[in-house]
Design a protein around this motif. Structure first.
Motif, mmCIF file in Angstrom:
data_model
loop_
_atom_site.group_PDB
_atom_site.id
_atom_site.type_symbol
_atom_site.label_atom_id
_atom_site.label_comp_id
_atom_site.label_asym_id
_atom_site.label_seq_id
_atom_site.Cartn_x
_atom_site.Cartn_y
_atom_site.Cartn_z
ATOM 1 N N LYS A 142 0.837 -1.205 0.000
ATOM 2 C CA LYS A 142 0.000 0.000 0.000
ATOM 3 C C LYS A 142 0.871 1.254 0.000
ATOM 4 C CE LYS A 142 -3.887 -2.077 2.505
ATOM 5 N NZ LYS A 142 -4.470 -2.175 3.855
ATOM 6 N N ASP A 143 1.968 1.200 0.753
ATOM 7 C CA ASP A 143 2.900 2.335 0.760
ATOM 8 C C ASP A 143 3.444 2.568 -0.646
ATOM 9 O OD1 ASP A 143 2.557 2.388 3.503
ATOM 10 O OD2 ASP A 143 4.386 1.253 3.911
ATOM 11 N N ALA A 155 0.891 4.010 -2.984
ATOM 12 C CA ALA A 155 0.699 5.444 -2.731
ATOM 13 C C ALA A 155 1.816 6.246 -3.378
ATOM 14 C CB ALA A 155 0.664 5.712 -1.226
ATOM 15 N N ARG A 178 3.712 6.568 4.117
ATOM 16 C CA ARG A 178 2.320 6.848 3.751
ATOM 17 C C ARG A 178 1.785 8.076 4.493
ATOM 18 N NH1 ARG A 178 -1.757 2.158 4.514
ATOM 19 N NH2 ARG A 178 0.213 1.035 4.727
ATOM 20 N N ASP A 179 2.201 8.229 5.753
ATOM 21 C CA ASP A 179 1.838 9.459 6.475
ATOM 22 C C ASP A 179 2.217 10.677 5.647
ATOM 23 O OD1 ASP A 179 0.951 8.135 8.695
ATOM 24 O OD2 ASP A 179 2.845 8.283 9.786
ATOM 25 N N ILE A 234 2.969 11.027 2.498
ATOM 26 C CA ILE A 234 2.273 11.194 1.225
ATOM 27 C C ILE A 234 0.859 11.720 1.463
ATOM 28 C CG2 ILE A 234 1.352 9.976 -0.779
ATOM 29 C CD1 ILE A 234 3.751 8.017 -0.448
ATOM 30 N N GLU A 235 0.216 11.219 2.527
ATOM 31 C CA GLU A 235 -1.146 11.666 2.800
ATOM 32 C C GLU A 235 -1.172 13.119 3.257
ATOM 33 O OE1 GLU A 235 -2.674 8.699 5.440
ATOM 34 O OE2 GLU A 235 -2.846 7.196 3.845
ATOM 35 N N TRP A 236 -0.164 13.516 4.014
ATOM 36 C CA TRP A 236 -0.102 14.911 4.466
ATOM 37 C C TRP A 236 0.156 15.854 3.300
ATOM 38 C CZ3 TRP A 236 3.826 13.604 8.881
ATOM 39 C CH2 TRP A 236 3.124 13.005 9.942
ATOM 40 N N THR A 237 1.004 15.428 2.360
ATOM 41 C CA THR A 237 1.391 16.332 1.269
ATOM 42 C C THR A 237 0.862 15.758 -0.034
ATOM 43 O OG1 THR A 237 3.540 15.243 1.007
ATOM 44 C CG2 THR A 237 3.425 17.058 2.555
ATOM 45 N N SER A 238 1.739 15.168 -0.825
ATOM 46 C CA SER A 238 1.317 14.502 -2.052
ATOM 47 C C SER A 238 2.478 13.645 -2.524
ATOM 48 C CB SER A 238 0.967 15.525 -3.134
ATOM 49 O OG SER A 238 2.133 16.220 -3.528
ATOM 50 N N LYS A 239 2.150 12.669 -3.349
ATOM 51 C CA LYS A 239 3.189 11.828 -3.933
ATOM 52 C C LYS A 239 4.188 12.689 -4.690
ATOM 53 C CE LYS A 239 2.488 10.146 -7.878
ATOM 54 N NZ LYS A 239 2.732 10.661 -9.253
#
Length: 559
Positions: free
Chosen positions: A249-250, A253, A397-398, A400-405
């Motif tokens: 999943k990481d 993402a 993943r934290d 990426i979720e806070w910012t963006s890929k």
RNA sequence: GCGUCUGUAGCUCGAUGGAUAGAGUAUCGGCCUCCGAAGCCGAGGGUCGUGGGUUCGAAUCCCGCCAGACGCACCA
């Protein structure tokens, strides 16, 4: 079709060979930092002066005369000046600089690519053992590895992305034990919780799923829990599958896909480890001492000889690593790149020594290593300590979720791998132009906007064959020169395993575009001028998109 | 102590042995009646850690020293 630069280099090589046989192989142009020094510069006269016992300026004059007599130079070059100690400063005609626009619009996403060389390269990266989530350090490796793979593809290599992990070692035992205890209700800090166990909350999640007899699916395996805590092997397999699924999943993402997951346990199961040891023994590269089996790695430049088989009969970790790399070579990968943290640098010498001692035709220096420093994480002005045992994490993943890929990828590729890097979470979260990815993406979106202003469909195919001769202004020529640097930049970035070259190039290209945009209106009434400028801008958009794609970053049409 | 890597503008960083060491950021000053100001133009800011060496030319290559990171297990 040869580019203008290739044509001029070929003619230069011929003239250099006439002066000094063999010198043509080193024909090269530099890009002067100062515009007054011309578009390209050649330093051959200074380099050959000593060997030919001729003053460099005199050699320069000979070269100047000879080059100006060639067809290529008459077609593309405006003037050659001799400057300083013997620089040849070449000033191109506008038509020479304009050619790159046609090349880009003709070759599109393949602009700057080299032909297929029929060779395979294996890039090994991330390679996290399935004992916890991927953290920011793995993210740096993921960003580096994926970009390096993309770079080698542009150079004509067939690229294989590989993830290697240990599914049967001491760490997996610790994971299994920790999961069982959690399933039995024992928590960190309780009596009976071992010092060495993993303390993270995610262990409880695994234990809960195990008791619920969940099924987990990962890229390389699937497993259903029995729910029987007494079945050690079942707990182990479930925990590994569960964490592999989390890691997948990481990686999803991060928009990263591996071609193959390679298990350390398979090296034992298939007999490769034993075969490698026997080969080393048969070659006389080992000896017995103190009840252990040693490799004579000092024969190949290592600091000291290394233990291969401990006195308890087990192999040390680098033995399967040697077996693994023998297999990489036998699988047909003539080149291999390993991406690892600098804390692994001590292993390089012994792995290479083992490969040479095995004497199976592997070239010296195989494999390549790209070592990156660990990433420190600062949040709210304070460093976040990363500890697997304590379970304190900033996961990939934290972030990426806070910012963006896109932001995380560009951020992690914005400096050399061996530069110590502090990831400031607050800075990465901030959606402002502190993060250079917005600067580059903005240039792309701005061009798309201009193209939409021209035609609703913005169809760039219409522009591939327009007359480019109106592109003569200073800002336009500067932008075209920048575009023309792209292919050489790719080659240098690939050979140097240096994706940050791409990042810096894109920053420069975006800057050239923003300057051009400010200096010259594109959608003017004069139709031929408008079309030529649109072609230039469309080519710029294409190269921005290509470069961002190499980094795994999207090129948005609107922001 | 030994090995590998790293020391560049206030801060974060870049620079295939080339000419006057460059960007971003921060500071200061300009630019939107016109294609996206998430932008552009300009100013100030440097003993390239330090001392030698190599050569036409060194931030870059070699040696010493200083400082930092990471390794230096019959751990992985």
């Amino acid at each position: 079709m040869l580019s203008v630069k290739q044509e001029l280099l070929a003619a230069l090589a011929v003239e250099l060979d006439k002066l000094s046989p063999g010198a043509g192989a080193r024909a090269a142009f530099e890009s002067p930092k100062v515009a007054a020094h011309g578009d390209w510069a050649c330093t051959a006269a200074m380099q050959l002066a000593k060997a030919l016992k001729t003053p460099p300026r005199q050699l320069g004059e000979q070269l100047q005369t000879a080059l100006l007599a060639t067809n290529a130079y008459q077609q593309w070059v405006d003037a050659i000046d001799i400057a300083g100690p013997g620089f040849l400063n070449i000033r191109l005609k506008p038509a020479a600089k304009q050619q790159v626009v046609r090349e880009v619009l003709g070759e599109r996403e393949r602009f700057g690519w080299q032909p297929d060389r029929g060779e395979k390269i294996l890039v090994e990266f991330v390679s996290a053992n399935p004992t916890g989530p991927l953290h920011v350090g793995h993210g740096r490796q993921a960003a580096l590895g994926d970009a390096i793979c993309n770079l080698y593809a542009t150079q004509g290599w067939q690229v294989h992305r590989e993830f290697y992990y240990n599914d049967a070692g001491v760490q997996i035992d610790t994971l299994t034990q920790s999961t069982r205890l959690r399933a039995q209700g024992v928590k960190p800090g309780d009596a009976g919780w071992p010092e060495a166990a993993y303390n993270g909350d995610y262990i409880q999640d695994i234990a809960d799923a195990f008791l619920a007899r969940a099924t987990v699916q990962a890229d390389d395996r699937a497993f259903t829990a029995s729910g029987d805590v007494g079945d050690y092997d079942n707990v182990r397999q479930f925990a590994v599958a569960y964490l592999r699924n989390e890691q997948d999943k990481d990686l999803q993402a991060f928009a990263l896909k591996f071609d193959e997951y390679y298990l350390e346990s398979s090296l034992y199961a298939n007999g490769y480890v034993e075969a490698t040891v026997q080969r080393l023994v048969a070659n006389g590269k080992t000896y017995e001492k103190d009840g252990a089996l040693w490799l004579r790695s000092t024969d190949y430049g290592d600091d000291k000889d290394r233990v291969m088989r401990k006195s308890d009969g087990h192999y040390t970790y680098f033995v399967p690593d040697v077996a693994y790399h023998v297999q990489k070579f036998k699988r047909g990968y003539t080149k291999a790149v390993n991406i690892q943290g600098t804390d692994h640098h001590g292993t390089i010498a012994r792995v290479r020594a083992g490969l040479q001692a095995a004497d199976v035709g592997i070239p010296q220096g195989y494999p390549d290593y790209v070592l990156h420093t660990m990433v420190r994480v600062v949040k709210g002005g304070e460093e976040v300590k990363i500890s697997k045992r304590a379970g304190s994490y900033v996961t990939l993943r934290d972030l990426i979720e806070w910012t963006s890929k896109d932001a995380v990828r560009f951020f992690l590729l914005s400096r050399k791998p061996d530069t110590e890097y502090t990831f400031d979470v607050d800075l990465a979260i901030a959606q402002n132009n502190d993060n250079p990815v917005y600067y580059v993406q903005y240039a792309h979106a701005r061009i798309c906007s201009v193209l939409r202003g021209w035609r609703d469909d913005g169809d760039e195919a219409q522009l591939a064959s327009v007359d480019l001769s109106p592109l003569t202004s200073e800002p336009a020529q500067a932008l075209m020169l920048q575009l023309a640097k792209y292919p050489d930049m790719l080659t240098a970035a690939a050979t140097g395993n240096a994706p940050h070259d791409v990042t810096f190039y894109l920053r420069d290209l975006a800057a050239s575009y923003h300057s051009y945009y400010d200096a010259e209106r594109i959608l003017v009434d004069d139709e031929p001028v408008k079309l030529a400028r649109l072609a230039l801008v469309a080519a710029t958009r294409q190269v921005l998109e290509n470069g961002l794609a190499l980094l795994g970053v999207s090129a948005p049409q609107r922001m």
